[in-house]
Design an enzyme around this catalytic site. Sequence first.
Site, PDB file in Angstrom:
ATOM      1  N   SER A 447       0.831  -1.209   0.000  1.00 28.98           N
ATOM      2  CA  SER A 447       0.000   0.000   0.000  1.00 28.98           C
ATOM      3  C   SER A 447       0.861   1.253   0.000  1.00 28.98           C
ATOM      4  O   SER A 447       1.977   1.269   0.512  1.00 28.98           O
ATOM      5  CB  SER A 447      -0.924   0.008   1.211  1.00 28.98           C
ATOM      6  OG  SER A 447      -0.175  -0.069   2.415  1.00 28.98           O
ATOM      7  N   ARG A 529      -4.103   3.902  15.326  1.00 32.55           N
ATOM      8  CA  ARG A 529      -4.505   3.026  14.214  1.00 32.55           C
ATOM      9  C   ARG A 529      -5.694   2.168  14.648  1.00 32.55           C
ATOM     10  O   ARG A 529      -5.597   1.385  15.589  1.00 32.55           O
ATOM     11  CB  ARG A 529      -3.337   2.147  13.807  1.00 32.55           C
ATOM     12  CG  ARG A 529      -3.678   0.995  12.867  1.00 32.55           C
ATOM     13  CD  ARG A 529      -3.974   1.460  11.475  1.00 32.55           C
ATOM     14  NE  ARG A 529      -4.051   0.319  10.562  1.00 32.55           N
ATOM     15  CZ  ARG A 529      -4.781   0.288   9.461  1.00 32.55           C
ATOM     16  NH1 ARG A 529      -5.504   1.338   9.132  1.00 32.55           N
ATOM     17  NH2 ARG A 529      -4.788  -0.764   8.679  1.00 32.55           N
ATOM     18  N   CYS A 657       4.397  -9.646   9.932  1.00 30.19           N
ATOM     19  CA  CYS A 657       4.624  -8.500  10.812  1.00 30.19           C
ATOM     20  C   CYS A 657       5.032  -8.938  12.207  1.00 30.19           C
ATOM     21  O   CYS A 657       4.600  -9.975  12.684  1.00 30.19           O
ATOM     22  CB  CYS A 657       3.342  -7.675  10.966  1.00 30.19           C
ATOM     23  SG  CYS A 657       2.730  -6.912   9.475  1.00 30.19           S
ATOM     24  N   HIS A 708       6.051   2.497  10.952  1.00 27.20           N
ATOM     25  CA  HIS A 708       5.113   2.884  11.998  1.00 27.20           C
ATOM     26  C   HIS A 708       5.576   4.137  12.733  1.00 27.20           C
ATOM     27  O   HIS A 708       4.932   4.578  13.683  1.00 27.20           O
ATOM     28  CB  HIS A 708       4.926   1.737  12.994  1.00 27.20           C
ATOM     29  CG  HIS A 708       4.318   0.512  12.350  1.00 27.20           C
ATOM     30  ND1 HIS A 708       5.095  -0.466  11.783  1.00 27.20           N
ATOM     31  CD2 HIS A 708       3.041   0.152  12.156  1.00 27.20           C
ATOM     32  CE1 HIS A 708       4.304  -1.400  11.277  1.00 27.20           C
ATOM     33  NE2 HIS A 708       3.058  -1.053  11.489  1.00 27.20           N
TER      34      HIS A 708
END
Length: 773
Positions: A447, A529, A657, A708
Amino acid sequence: MVAHNLGYPRIGSQRELKKACELYWSGKTTYKNLLQAGRNIRQESWTLQKQAGIDLIPSNDFSFYDQVLDMSLMVGAVPERYHEVIISKNNSELDLYFAMARGYQKDGLDITAMEMTKWFDTNYHYIVPEFHKDQPFRLFATKVIDEYYEALQLGIKTKPVLIGPVSYLLLGKEKESGFEGIDLIKNLVPVYLEILKKLDRLNVEWIQFDEPFLALDLTEKQKRGFTYAYSEIRREFPHLKTIVASYFEGLRDNIKLATTLPVCALHLDLVRAPEQLDEVLAYVPDKMTLSLGVVDGRNIWKNDFSKSLAHIEKALSKLGTDRIMIAPSCSLIHTPCDLDLEKNESQLSREMKTWMAFAKQKLTEVSTIKGLAVPATRPEFSTRLAENLWAIESRRTSSLIHNPTVKERVSRITDADASRTNPFAKRKAKQKSELKLPLFPTTTIGSFPQTTEVRSWRAKWKKHELTDSDYDRLLKEETEKAIRWQEEIGIDVLVHGEFERNDMVEYFGEQLSGYTFSSNGWVQSYGSRCVKPPIIFGDVSRPNPMTVSWSSYAQSLTDRYVKGMLTGPVTILQWSFVRDDQPRSVTTNQIALAIRDEVSDLEKAGIKIIQIDEPAIREGLPLRKSDWKTYLDWAVKAFRISASGVKDETQIHTHMCYSEFNDIIDSIGAMDADVITIECSRSQMELLDAFAEFKYPNDIGPGVYDIHSPRVPSKDEMVYLINKARSVVPADQLWINPDCGLKTRHWDETRKALIEMVKAAHELRSPVEENAV
């Protein structure tokens, strides 16, 4: 009998916390406004729980980012690299806190964020504490005291919640060798005693210590840590009522340890492990209260009152009314806030809503179960019991749930469906000849930033304020810009940016049968988030291709390869609210077959590189090692089913992840992806050690920068990390990529970081290629 709650969602029913934090981080609101937003959320939560009939309401379950980070700040576990943030001009304690979570890149400082990983087997992320040998602790922040006092001012006497001292240490990471985190227990407990002393002065009655590690495998030293910590607390505060909460699994071999702790109450997760109740009842000592977690704190299905009452009646026969507490299985932060906000019946039908309960409704379930369990009040709740029985039966017999064709296809799965035609070595040779990629090929995880403008297009389109053709045109323009920019900076394997996607699971769920959706079912993933998990209510299948048109369009724009981007079956399962009326392995195989069909269609459309993301494989691992093999067998097989229907020349990627891979590296190897990308930058490539020791034969893309955090790493920093990777993994196996997808980042920082990444790859390539010549 007491009704209590372990924790409530802290994001706000309209995601007020997300909006307030992001405005503060961008400099668009004040520190004072941010604090007020937090107060508003807390006060609304306390009031709501009081109105729902909860007797013991938690405080200190609110957090501006993460409850483990709160604890690190509270006990002064602030890594040395952040000390300059403390003394920098105009920085508050909260600025220090956010720097630890997100990194810090101003005032002439450039400081990396602390590591982040998954909270047990959930999709929530926590900030990992950092520990050193003989590390001291001190009371640094008083949030738990301040929030208890804040509630008192509103006339609400709460139950402060703290992460227990043993679990806090076990959640952390030792930053040097020669000791274990639990060795610090005698340094840490005095700070807890100081906190309790201050709360005691405010006449606190109950304290909740969250000790989820009681449901995990423990060493003898760790068990001694539990005994020491709670003996010290009882010795110093014999009059305080203490509750130790375990959750996410059963106590199993830790039952004797847990029931002999000198505490007043012990919480059990009877949703995940109902079978433990009989054995705990056999061990529970006189005067110890049991908190029965009978309402599911991690899913959205309505509680079956008859099952919950059966557990309670069993406990009543041994303990009596005064020694029983009723609660959700765990904190409700893993569930959406309020089902009443779901007004769109075309999205979530009235029938399906009768099967569900979000956090607010779960509070009512807890108080109702308490009312039904007490003979004197049971008649008052008889109507609710009848309604509940009807809803449970309605869901069980609904024709919406079952699809015989899907069930029959799953029953015909064979081992051949889960195997590529040839082993990796042969595939790699064919792919090298076909794809002709350079050493250290560069790519991204999928993305690109979803700007305010892109999100506004989607919102307008969903409200029918934008036609299908106009929406499609805008997305194509954005996709082409992303392709052209990637070509311009020299990325080797491109992505189309996923501008058409709202979420990496929700997007697929919207196109799969057996799924439904909420409009406001947001839950926190990390920090600000939030995700809105889709809901698997029935058998899953793929009516039509889901991604082929966008991948084909992007590939038509360029001569470079564009990856097809899919989410894997285990991750789609893990990041959804999953039906609880059949084994999760069966549901995963249904999804795997749907993804397999999509992979096949992408290949037919000329897409030569296909990424099937499985960031949740490690997250789904059972908490007890004795249960791992069963899970890993079906999880790995599901991935292989999804990936194995293609030719050798088609390159399959996967992404994972925040995972500790050492214990499951065999299973990761068994997935047999041609390329695996993993998050490595926050751990400074430490996560790669497992792959090196295993001699992982396939290709690896260890993330070279942390997406992040808003900080932009330099080319030299990324070169340094890849050189660390090269010391353990051969150069011809390495890819260069960010840690994760870039959806949540801004374009300015993304452009800068990716340009530096490509420069790093070119610098690394030159000497290797020269030596090869």
